[in-house]
Design a protein around this motif. Structure first.
Motif, short mmCIF file in Angstrom:
data_model
loop_
_atom_site.label_atom_id
_atom_site.label_comp_id
_atom_site.label_asym_id
_atom_site.label_seq_id
_atom_site.Cartn_x
_atom_site.Cartn_y
_atom_site.Cartn_z
N UNK A 33 0.79 -1.33 0.13
CA UNK A 33 -0.06 -0.10 -0.09
C UNK A 33 0.91 1.25 -0.04
N UNK A 34 0.27 2.01 -1.00
CA UNK A 34 1.43 3.48 -0.96
C UNK A 34 2.72 3.69 -1.37
N UNK A 35 3.30 2.33 -1.70
CA UNK A 35 4.82 2.30 -1.80
C UNK A 35 5.02 2.56 -3.42
N UNK A 36 6.16 3.13 -3.67
CA UNK A 36 6.63 3.15 -5.04
C UNK A 36 6.42 2.15 -5.69
N UNK A 37 6.41 1.07 -5.42
CA UNK A 37 6.30 -0.17 -6.26
C UNK A 37 4.88 -0.10 -6.67
N UNK A 162 -4.62 -1.21 9.22
CA UNK A 162 -5.06 -0.07 8.58
C UNK A 162 -4.78 1.20 9.76
N UNK A 163 -4.25 2.26 9.20
CA UNK A 163 -3.84 3.22 9.92
C UNK A 163 -5.19 3.95 10.73
N UNK A 164 -5.92 4.17 10.01
CA UNK A 164 -7.50 4.73 10.51
C UNK A 164 -7.84 3.90 11.58
N UNK A 165 -7.79 2.60 11.50
CA UNK A 165 -8.42 1.63 12.40
C UNK A 165 -7.38 1.82 13.77
N UNK A 166 -6.20 1.74 13.35
CA UNK A 166 -5.18 1.81 14.65
C UNK A 166 -5.48 3.09 15.32
N UNK A 267 -10.92 -2.65 -13.69
CA UNK A 267 -10.44 -2.07 -12.62
C UNK A 267 -9.42 -2.91 -11.71
N UNK A 268 -8.08 -2.31 -11.62
CA UNK A 268 -6.94 -2.78 -10.83
C UNK A 268 -7.16 -1.95 -9.50
N UNK A 269 -7.43 -2.72 -8.39
CA UNK A 269 -7.48 -1.69 -7.09
C UNK A 269 -6.37 -1.85 -6.28
N UNK A 270 -6.02 -0.99 -5.63
CA UNK A 270 -5.07 -0.72 -4.95
C UNK A 270 -5.36 -1.01 -3.57
N UNK A 271 -4.18 -1.23 -2.59
CA UNK A 271 -4.36 -0.93 -1.28
C UNK A 271 -5.39 -2.25 -0.70
N UNK A 272 -5.65 -3.02 -1.38
CA UNK A 272 -6.61 -4.21 -0.89
C UNK A 272 -6.32 -4.83 0.39
N UNK A 273 -4.91 -5.06 0.35
CA UNK A 273 -4.30 -5.81 1.60
C UNK A 273 -4.38 -5.16 2.95
N UNK A 274 -4.63 -3.86 2.76
CA UNK A 274 -4.93 -3.01 4.23
C UNK A 274 -6.20 -2.50 4.03
N UNK A 275 -7.10 -3.51 4.40
CA UNK A 275 -8.60 -3.42 4.53
C UNK A 275 -9.32 -2.72 3.43
#
Length: 325
Positions: A33-37, A162-166, A267-275
Motif C-alpha cells: 500500500x502506497x509504496x513506490x512499487x 489499517x492506520x485509521x483503525x489503529x 479495474x485494478x484496485x490498490x491497497x486491498x491488503x490494508x482493509x
C-alpha cells in the motif's frame, strides 16, 4: 486468413497473461500500500490498458504507506536467546528490546481474559483485530500481542493493520509467529520473550487503475471486471494477486478486440491488503457523486440513474494458480 488472425487475437492466451504476471511479480516485485512499487504497477497497468485502446485513468485516494526497518523476536531458555521464525505486523507500535514473560491465551472468549496478561507478551492463535475487543484487551495492558499461525507448515504472515483503525482502536506491538515455533516455546518451557521491532509509516496515495470499454447497445449499464494488484508487505504476491490481475488484464485485451453490448470497466484496485481501501474508495466516490447527481434539478428519479445505479454486475478475480485459487 483475416478470420484466423482475428480468432487468435480474441482468444484468451495463458502466455500473454503470464507475461503480465511476471512483470508485476518479478520485474516490479512487492507492491504494498502506497509504496513506490505499487505506484509503478499502477502506471504499468494503465499503460497496458491504453495499448488495448481502452479509456484508461487513475483514481487517486489517500493512504498511509509503511515499512519495517528492524525486526527480531526471541525466546529465552534460561541460558540463551533463540531467534524465532516470526514477522512484524506493520503499522503497529514499535518496540526497542521489549522484554516480558509469555502468557498463553487459549481463547478470544472474554471469559478467558485475565489480569495475569498485564505486562506480559500474549501468545494467541487468534489475530487481534481492531474493534471493541481490542480496546478491552488494551485495558489489561499486555506488552505485545503475538498471533500464532494456524497450520504447522505455514510461514509467518507479513501483515499490516489499517492506520485509521489503529488510530480509532489503539496501538499495541503485534507479531505473527509460526505454529511450530509456538509449539517449541510451550514444549521447551521457554517463559520469556524479547522483541525489537521498528515500524514507520507516512502519508501517501493509492491509485485505482480503470480501463473502460464503452458499450454499443446499453452503454449506461456498467459491468466491472476487477482484481487487486497490490501485495502484502515484502512479498512479490505472485498468486495473491498478480495472477488475478494478469487474468483481468488478459480479459481486457481479449474483450477490447470485439464490441460489447454493455460498458465493461476493468479495474485494478490498490491497497486491498490494508482493509480493501481501494475498492472502498471506489464505492464511496460513487456514493458521493450519486448524491450530487440526485441534487440536480434536471435529475428525474423516474427516468435517470446515477453512475452508482448504472453498475449492474461485478466480477472479482482474487488469488489464482495457488491452493486457494
Amino acid at each position: 486468413m483475416l478470420h484466423e488472425d482475428l480468432k487468435r487475437q480474441t482468444a484468451f492466451s495463458g502466455t500473454s497473461a503470464f507475461k503480465y504476471l511476471k512483470h508485476l511479480a518479478e520485474t516490479i516485485g512487492p507492491r504494498w500500500t502506497g509504496s513506490a512499487k505499487e505506484h509503478q504497477a499502477a502506471r504499468y497497468i494503465q499503460s497496458e490498458f491504453k495499448k488495448m485502446g481502452l479509456a484508461a485513468s487513475l483514481q487517486e485516494f489517500p493512504v498511509r504507506t509503511f515499512a519495517n526497518k528492524k525486526f527480531k523476536f526471541e525466546a529465552f531458555d534460561g541460558k540463551r536467546w533463540h531467534t524465532l521464525n516470526a514477522q512484524p505486523v506493520c503499522m503497529t507500535a514499535s518496540a526497542d528490546k521489549l522484554e516480558g514473560e509469555f502468557y498463553l491465551l487459549e481463547s478470544m472468549d472474554p471469559q478467558a481474559w485475565s489480569d495475569d496478561m498485564r505486562g506480559q507478551i500474549v501468545l494467541c492463535t487468534q489475530r487481534l483485530n481492531p474493534g471493541p475487543r481490542y480496546q478491552i484487551i488494551e485495558r489489561y495492558a499486555p506488552k505485545a500481542w503475538v498471533t500464532i499461525e494456524g497450520g504447522v507448515n505455514v510461514e509467518a504472515v507479513r501483515y499490516a493493520i489499517d492506520a485509521t483503525e489503529r488510530d480509532e482502536w489503539g496501538d499495541l506491538p503485534q507479531v505473527r509467529l509460526t505454529n511450530l515455533d509456538a509449539v517449541d516455546i510451550v514444549k521447551n518451557g521457554w517463559t520469556r520473550g524479547r522483541l525489537t521491532m521498528i515500524n514507520e509509516d507516512s502519508a501517501s496515495v493509492g491509485y485505482n487503475v480503470i480501463g473502460e470499454l464503452k458499450g454499443t447497445e446499453e452503454p449506461d449499464d456498467i459491468v466491472i471486471v476487477c482484481a487487486h494488484y497490490d501485495s502484502s508487505f515484502g512479498i512479490s504476491g505472485a498468486s495473491d494477486n498478480a495472477a488475478g490481475t494478469a487474468v483481468m488484464m488478459e480479459l481486457a485485451r481479449v474483450l477490447s478486440k470485439k464490441p460489447s453490448r454493455r460498458t465493461i470497466r476493468f479495474v485494478g484496485f490498490a491497497a486491498e491488503e490494508t482493509r480493501l481501501q481501494g475498492s472502498k474508495f471506489y464505492g464511496w466516490d460513487l456514493e458521493q457523486r450519486a448524491e450530487k447527481e440526485k441534487a440536480r434539478k434536471s435529475f428525474d428519479a423516474k427516468y435517470d440513474r446515477t453512475e452508482l445505479e448504472k453498475h449492474v454486475f461485478s466480477f472479482n478475480i482474487d488469488v489464482q494458480g495457488a491452493v486457494l485459487g
